[in-house]
Design an enzyme around this catalytic site. Structure first.
Site, PDB file in Angstrom:
ATOM      1  N   ASP A 104       0.819  -1.209   0.000  1.00  0.00           N
ATOM      2  CA  ASP A 104       0.000   0.000   0.000  1.00  0.00           C
ATOM      3  C   ASP A 104       0.856   1.263   0.000  1.00  0.00           C
ATOM      4  OD1 ASP A 104      -2.481   1.213  -0.104  1.00  0.00           O
ATOM      5  OD2 ASP A 104      -2.724   1.267   2.074  1.00  0.00           O
TER       6      ASP A 104
ATOM      7  N   ASN B 128       0.357   7.349   2.740  1.00  0.00           N
ATOM      8  CA  ASN B 128       0.842   6.433   3.776  1.00  0.00           C
ATOM      9  C   ASN B 128       2.289   6.703   4.178  1.00  0.00           C
ATOM     10  OD1 ASN B 128      -1.604   5.168   3.898  1.00  0.00           O
ATOM     11  ND2 ASN B 128      -1.028   3.512   2.548  1.00  0.00           N
TER      12      ASN B 128
ATOM     13  N   LYS C  76       1.866   4.623  -1.073  1.00  0.00           N
ATOM     14  CA  LYS C  76       1.325   5.801  -1.743  1.00  0.00           C
ATOM     15  C   LYS C  76       1.631   7.003  -0.847  1.00  0.00           C
ATOM     16  CE  LYS C  76      -3.224   4.646   0.074  1.00  0.00           C
ATOM     17  NZ  LYS C  76      -4.583   4.268  -0.280  1.00  0.00           N
TER      18      LYS C  76
END
Length: 64
Positions: free
Chosen positions: A44, A49, A46
Site C-alpha cells: 500500500d 501512507n 502511496k
C-alpha cells in the site's frame, strides 16, 4: 507510541532538493528492507501512507 508524526502534503510541497529526495527515498527503502527481512509484504505504498517525524525521517503507515 512511535513519536510525533505529522502528515505531509507531498503534492503541495512542490519539489524537494536532491538531498532531501534521496534521504526520503532511502528511508522508504530501509523500511522495505526491514519488512522484507521479517517476511512482511507491504502493498500500500502511496503518498498518503508516508509520514514525516519531527526530525525529518519518513515512516510507513497503514496496510497490514
Amino acid at each position: 507510541m512511535i513519536g510525533y508524526l505529522t502528515p505531509v502534503s507531498w503534492f503541495s510541497r512542490g519539489f524537494f532538493d536532491d538531498g532531501t529526495a534521496r534521504f526520503a527515498v532511502a528511508c522508504v527503502i530501509r523500511a522495505f528492507q526491514y519488512l522484507h527481512a521479517r517476511g512482511i509484504i507491504y502493498r500500500d505504498l502511496k503518498p498518503e501512507n508516508l509520514l514525516v517525524t519531527a526530525d525529518g525521517f519518513v515512516k510507513l503507515v497503514g496496510g497490514r
